[in-house]
Design an enzyme around this catalytic site. Structure first.
Site, PDB file in Angstrom:
ATOM      1  N   HIS A  41       1.957   4.166  -3.061  1.00 41.21           N
ATOM      2  CA  HIS A  41       1.866   5.628  -2.914  1.00 41.21           C
ATOM      3  C   HIS A  41       3.153   6.292  -3.405  1.00 41.21           C
ATOM      4  CE1 HIS A  41      -1.925   5.928  -0.925  1.00 41.21           C
ATOM      5  NE2 HIS A  41      -1.552   5.398   0.224  1.00 41.21           N
ATOM      6  N   HIS A  49       0.841  -1.201   0.000  1.00 42.59           N
ATOM      7  CA  HIS A  49       0.000   0.000   0.000  1.00 42.59           C
ATOM      8  C   HIS A  49       0.876   1.251   0.000  1.00 42.59           C
ATOM      9  CE1 HIS A  49      -3.696   2.275   1.139  1.00 42.59           C
ATOM     10  NE2 HIS A  49      -2.805   3.078   1.695  1.00 42.59           N
ATOM     11  N   GLU A  50       1.839   1.310   0.925  1.00 41.30           N
ATOM     12  CA  GLU A  50       2.680   2.504   1.030  1.00 41.30           C
ATOM     13  C   GLU A  50       3.675   2.602  -0.121  1.00 41.30           C
ATOM     14  OE1 GLU A  50       2.135   4.933   3.019  1.00 41.30           O
ATOM     15  OE2 GLU A  50       0.515   3.868   4.042  1.00 41.30           O
TER      16      GLU A  50
END
Length: 247
Positions: free
Chosen positions: A36, A32-33
């Site tokens: 980003h 997820h990170e």
């Protein structure tokens, strides 16, 4: 999540699912990170790149309290990837794309996990029919559990982060449609909003035994898993066996 697992009282099931849950959560939060940071980098902001956040190394991403919250309650967070919108060629577009990348990565991983769950569940049926419920069948059951956890946790994380209020990713996406003065006015209270929302979710779960994000995750899981399971059963099982049990 952990509370509901402990309520089963089955020590073997608790230990097994806990050991399988840990890597699932670690991967879900890390990807997820990293997503980003990668999309922000592609949009012109190298901040995450210079800080070594374009990696799946969990030590770069995990937040202890966010990880424990994900494990215990089913919703959590990692260390936010730093983003400097001044580096974007188009700040609003860059911010929205970077914010959407995290939930999109979890959506993709959830879909893959659900599809694999359908395959391995159907394969376990075939193995049970051809070889009996021996070692291979048991191993496939563990693989199915791993895929099931990967499906649910990734869809949970996606749904949780699409909440359109600060500090969640959904609010960054909404930034595209809001005037800046309103957006940054709301952002001033993002910490209070986050704690208020977490408390509300815990109260709802405690008194109603209903998780809105759990419900969304389960619906998405069924949408992918059920047709893929049916498809692989058709491909793997003899026609007469399939018709007997699945028609």
């Amino acid at each position: 999540m952990l509370f509901s697992l402990l309520a089963t009282g089955n020590i073997q099931q608790i230990v097994t699912e806990l050991l399988l849950t840990l890597p699932v959560i670690v991967l879900a939060l890390s990807i997820h990170e990293a997503a980003h940071g990668y999309v922000a980098y592609k949009c012109g902001d190298p901040t995450a790149y210079h800080m070594g956040r374009l990696t799946l190394n969990p030590l770069k991403h995990l937040d202890l309290f966010g990880f424990l919250s994900m494990l215990i309650f089913g919703f959590g967070w990692a260390k936010p990837v730093p983003i400097n919108t001044r580096n974007f060629r188009n700040p609003k577009r860059g911010m929205a794309l970077s914010a959407a990348a995290g939930p999109a990565a979890n959506l993709l991983l959830g879909v893959i996990s659900a599809f694999l769950l359908g395959f391995f569940a159907a394969l376990s049926n075939y193995v049970a029919l051809e070889l009996g419920q021996g070692f291979l069948f048991t191993a496939l059951k563990y693989v199915c559990t791993l895929c099931s956890l990967g499906t649910i946790y990734n869809f949970l994380l996606m749904a949780f982060n699409l909440i359109p209020i600060p500090p969640f990713d959904g609010s960054r996406i909404a930034f595209v449609f809001l005037p800046q003065k309103y957006y940054f006015g709301i952002m001033r209270y993002e910490r209070q909003i986050m704690f208020g929302l977490l408390i509300a979710l815990l109260v709802i779960d405690r008194f109603t035994n209903f998780s809105p994000f759990g419900w969304i995750a389960q619906q998405l899981a069924n949408l992918i898993y059920i047709p893929s399971y049916d498809l692989f059963n058709k491909l793997l099982l003899p026609k007469e066996i399939y018709q007997l049990f699945f028609s």
